[in-house]
Design a protein around this motif. Structure first.
Motif, PDB file in Angstrom:
ATOM      1  N   ARG A  79      19.213  60.393 -66.268  1.00 20.33           N
ATOM      2  CA  ARG A  79      20.310  60.652 -65.485  1.00 20.33           C
ATOM      3  C   ARG A  79      19.868  60.886 -64.211  1.00 20.33           C
ATOM      4  NH1 ARG A  79      24.597  59.428 -67.200  1.00 20.33           N
ATOM      5  NH2 ARG A  79      25.950  61.338 -66.558  1.00 20.33           N
ATOM      6  N   ILE A  80      18.919  60.885 -63.853  1.00 22.59           N
ATOM      7  CA  ILE A  80      18.376  61.155 -62.364  1.00 22.59           C
ATOM      8  C   ILE A  80      18.502  59.604 -62.148  1.00 22.59           C
ATOM      9  CG2 ILE A  80      16.435  61.303 -60.922  1.00 22.59           C
ATOM     10  CD1 ILE A  80      15.856  63.847 -62.629  1.00 22.59           C
ATOM     11  N   ILE A  81      17.773  58.870 -62.781  1.00 27.07           N
ATOM     12  CA  ILE A  81      17.949  57.399 -62.620  1.00 27.07           C
ATOM     13  C   ILE A  81      19.216  56.667 -62.324  1.00 27.07           C
ATOM     14  CG2 ILE A  81      17.189  55.112 -63.634  1.00 27.07           C
ATOM     15  CD1 ILE A  81      14.839  56.362 -64.764  1.00 27.07           C
ATOM     16  N   ASP A  82      20.277  57.178 -63.361  1.00 27.53           N
ATOM     17  CA  ASP A  82      21.619  56.737 -63.380  1.00 27.53           C
ATOM     18  C   ASP A  82      22.641  57.484 -62.242  1.00 27.53           C
ATOM     19  OD1 ASP A  82      21.140  55.336 -65.778  1.00 27.53           O
ATOM     20  OD2 ASP A  82      22.043  57.202 -66.981  1.00 27.53           O
ATOM     21  N   GLY A  99       9.190  52.882 -63.590  1.00 24.21           N
ATOM     22  CA  GLY A  99       9.010  52.245 -62.204  1.00 24.21           C
ATOM     23  C   GLY A  99      10.101  53.011 -60.845  1.00 24.21           C
ATOM     24  N   ARG A 100      10.143  53.953 -61.168  1.00 20.95           N
ATOM     25  CA  ARG A 100      11.215  54.895 -60.273  1.00 20.95           C
ATOM     26  C   ARG A 100      10.677  55.926 -59.493  1.00 20.95           C
ATOM     27  NH1 ARG A 100      16.539  53.550 -59.781  1.00 20.95           N
ATOM     28  NH2 ARG A 100      15.949  54.277 -57.729  1.00 20.95           N
ATOM     29  N   GLU A 101       9.277  55.751 -59.026  1.00 23.16           N
ATOM     30  CA  GLU A 101       8.614  56.794 -58.659  1.00 23.16           C
ATOM     31  C   GLU A 101       9.196  57.178 -57.109  1.00 23.16           C
ATOM     32  OE1 GLU A 101       7.222  54.003 -59.133  1.00 23.16           O
ATOM     33  OE2 GLU A 101       5.714  54.113 -60.671  1.00 23.16           O
ATOM     34  N   ASP A 102      10.188  56.276 -56.598  1.00 22.57           N
ATOM     35  CA  ASP A 102      10.874  56.541 -55.345  1.00 22.57           C
ATOM     36  C   ASP A 102      11.925  57.640 -55.582  1.00 22.57           C
ATOM     37  OD1 ASP A 102      12.201  54.503 -57.108  1.00 22.57           O
ATOM     38  OD2 ASP A 102      13.963  54.748 -55.705  1.00 22.57           O
ATOM     39  N   LEU A 103      12.080  58.201 -56.884  1.00 25.87           N
ATOM     40  CA  LEU A 103      13.118  59.235 -56.852  1.00 25.87           C
ATOM     41  C   LEU A 103      12.360  60.499 -56.986  1.00 25.87           C
ATOM     42  CD1 LEU A 103      15.245  57.452 -59.689  1.00 25.87           C
ATOM     43  CD2 LEU A 103      15.911  57.880 -57.424  1.00 25.87           C
TER      44      LEU A 103
END
Length: 55
Positions: free
Chosen positions: A8-11, A38-42
């Motif tokens: 849900r964070i990714i979304d 692959g979403r370490e940026d979050l």
């Protein structure tokens, strides 16, 4: 549950800071899921884990 929250964070439906502030015990699993996807940026560099957030 933490993988769902991480997705849900990714979304864009949830904010990382809010999830970790509410569920500090899930930080490792959320971070692992975001990293795997692959979403370490979050993942911010510093997040309070005592239930408080700076406004």
């Amino acid at each position: 549950m933490f993988r769902y929250l991480a997705q849900r964070i990714i979304d864009g439906a949830l904010q990382y800071d809010a999830v970790i502030a509410r569920y500090p015990n899930g930080k490792i699993e959320v971070d692992d899921y975001l990293t795997t996807k692959g979403r370490e940026d979050l993942i911010p560099s510093e997040v309070p884990t005592d239930g408080t957030m700076d406004q």
